[in-house]
Write a protein that holds these residues in place. Structure first.
Motif, PDB file in Angstrom:
ATOM      1  N   VAL A  98     -17.504 -16.182  26.207  1.00 12.61           N
ATOM      2  CA  VAL A  98     -18.844 -16.043  24.705  1.00 12.61           C
ATOM      3  C   VAL A  98     -17.357 -16.216  23.834  1.00 12.61           C
ATOM      4  N   LYS A  99     -15.924 -15.188  24.542  1.00  4.50           N
ATOM      5  CA  LYS A  99     -14.915 -15.088  22.599  1.00  4.50           C
ATOM      6  C   LYS A  99     -14.091 -16.171  22.798  1.00  4.50           C
ATOM      7  N   ARG A 116     -18.394  -2.411  22.763  1.00  2.00           N
ATOM      8  CA  ARG A 116     -18.145  -4.391  22.808  1.00  2.00           C
ATOM      9  C   ARG A 116     -18.501  -4.991  21.727  1.00  2.00           C
ATOM     10  N   ARG A 117     -19.351  -4.593  20.617  1.00  2.00           N
ATOM     11  CA  ARG A 117     -19.497  -5.185  19.125  1.00  2.00           C
ATOM     12  C   ARG A 117     -17.864  -5.421  19.178  1.00  2.00           C
ATOM     13  N   LYS A 118     -17.144  -4.795  18.980  1.00  2.87           N
ATOM     14  CA  LYS A 118     -16.041  -5.344  18.963  1.00  2.87           C
ATOM     15  C   LYS A 118     -15.484  -6.112  18.860  1.00  2.87           C
ATOM     16  N   ILE A 119     -15.466  -6.809  19.789  1.00  2.22           N
ATOM     17  CA  ILE A 119     -16.027  -8.275  20.692  1.00  2.22           C
ATOM     18  C   ILE A 119     -16.347 -10.008  21.105  1.00  2.22           C
ATOM     19  N   VAL A 120     -18.259  -8.811  20.958  1.00  2.00           N
ATOM     20  CA  VAL A 120     -18.694 -10.285  20.799  1.00  2.00           C
ATOM     21  C   VAL A 120     -19.427  -9.126  19.643  1.00  2.00           C
ATOM     22  N   GLY A 121     -20.741 -10.769  19.630  1.00  2.38           N
ATOM     23  CA  GLY A 121     -21.903 -10.644  18.222  1.00  2.38           C
ATOM     24  C   GLY A 121     -22.491 -10.267  19.507  1.00  2.38           C
ATOM     25  N   GLY A 238     -18.129 -12.106  14.879  1.00  2.85           N
ATOM     26  CA  GLY A 238     -17.652 -12.706  13.304  1.00  2.85           C
ATOM     27  C   GLY A 238     -17.909 -13.706  12.931  1.00  2.85           C
ATOM     28  N   ASP A 239     -19.072 -14.609  13.473  1.00  2.00           N
ATOM     29  CA  ASP A 239     -19.680 -16.012  13.112  1.00  2.00           C
ATOM     30  C   ASP A 239     -20.914 -15.394  12.737  1.00  2.00           C
TER      31      ASP A 239
END
Length: 298
Positions: A98-99, A116-121, A238-239
């Motif tokens: 995903v990243k 996990r919300r630090k690296i993905v949405g 962040g998207d």
């Protein structure tokens, strides 16, 4: 006067930059619009959420929700057609995929938590479950403390193995933790007697037990290693524009009669390929979550 001029000059430089930033399109939507392809991540064997049948069909509750997301993205971008590229993902690779943008949406059973919300949405939640463990009935393991000194399997890259390690340290159980690549491998360790238990999400363990040649051999624990936690679809961190399109598609399903039909199909009826039926009614908490979809931020 000099300070005022300097401040105005700074604002003059900042304003166009801010406007440009505000107008920057979603990188995910931009890529999809340019290629005409959306990439969906799936699991090889994670029923009833995401799995591949022997004839090669990729299906499941999460996959059906992603079908609705694909159509919403197509309409949002005003495309005549939108091709779907299915990308296999595992517990260990899903976040990397995903990243890196190799997956636009991961359609499976991934727990949403603060770390996990630090690296993905994450999308709005589409299920919730607690961490439990499966054992063989013959071993008479009635509670967590009975795992002391035993070998316990858990899939790498999951919150479950983190919770097992934390419990092991906290209670000083001297458990021999056995990391595996996935759920099927860990379940086989229990079935073969090489591990005393397998720690995973309760709903996924229930599915594995139901698929076993003789489900009566196994016991799903009543003890839990965590409170119920929600699953969400994964998107790039962040998207927010793309995430809002995903959430709008899910909200349209969750707040309509369609969600009852989808849930009945995957949790209350026989599913392919072997007719497994979880017979799991929708919980009041999940009904409430579907009635008023919102981000999980705990």
């Amino acid at each position: 006067m000099h300070r005022l001029a300097s401040a105005m000059l700074a604002l003059a430089w900042l304003a166009p930059a801010a406007a440009a930033a505000a107008e920057d399109p979603s990188p995910t939507l931009k890529k999809i619009a340019e290629t005409g392809v959306i990439s969906l991540g799936y699991r090889e064997a994670e029923p009833p959420f995401s799995y591949k049948t022997p004839d090669g069909k990729i299906t499941g509750f999460s996959m059906e929700l992603c079908d609705r997301v694909v159509e919403a993205v197509r309409k949002h971008l005003k495309l005549d057609t939108l091709k779907v590229d299915y990308v296999p993902a595992t517990s260990a690779t899903r976040f990397i995929l995903v990243k890196s943008g190799k997956i636009d949406v991961e359609c499976a059973a991934t727990t949403n938590n603060a770390e996990r919300r630090k690296i993905v949405g994450f999308s709005y939640p589409h299920f919730a479950t607690a961490t439990q463990y499966v054992t063989r009935k013959a071993d008479n393991i009635a509670k967590v403390e009975d795992l002391a000194g035993r070998s316990v399997a858990a899939a790498s890259g999951t919150v479950n193995i983190e919770q097992l390690n934390a419990l092991n340290r906290e209670k000083r159980l001297n458990i021999g933790v056995m990391p595996t690549k996935g759920g099927n491998e860990a379940f086989d360790l229990v079935a073969d007697g090489r591990a005393s238990a397998f720690v995973w999400d309760g709903i996924l363990l229930a599915a594995l037990i139901a698929q076993a040649p003789d489900p009566s051999v196994f016991t799903l624990s009543t003890d839990t290693l965590s409170p119920p936690e929600p699953y969400g679809l994964l998107v790039r961190h962040g998207d927010e524009e793309f995430r809002s399109v995903v959430n709008a598609a899910l909200k349209a399903v969750f707040t309509s009669p369609e969600i009852d039909s989808l849930y009945k199909t995957w949790f209350m009826s026989p599913i392919p390929p072997d007719g497994m039926n979880l017979n799991l009614p929708m919980s009041p908490a999940l009904k409430a979550a579907f009635a008023e979809p919102k981000d999980y931020l705990e």
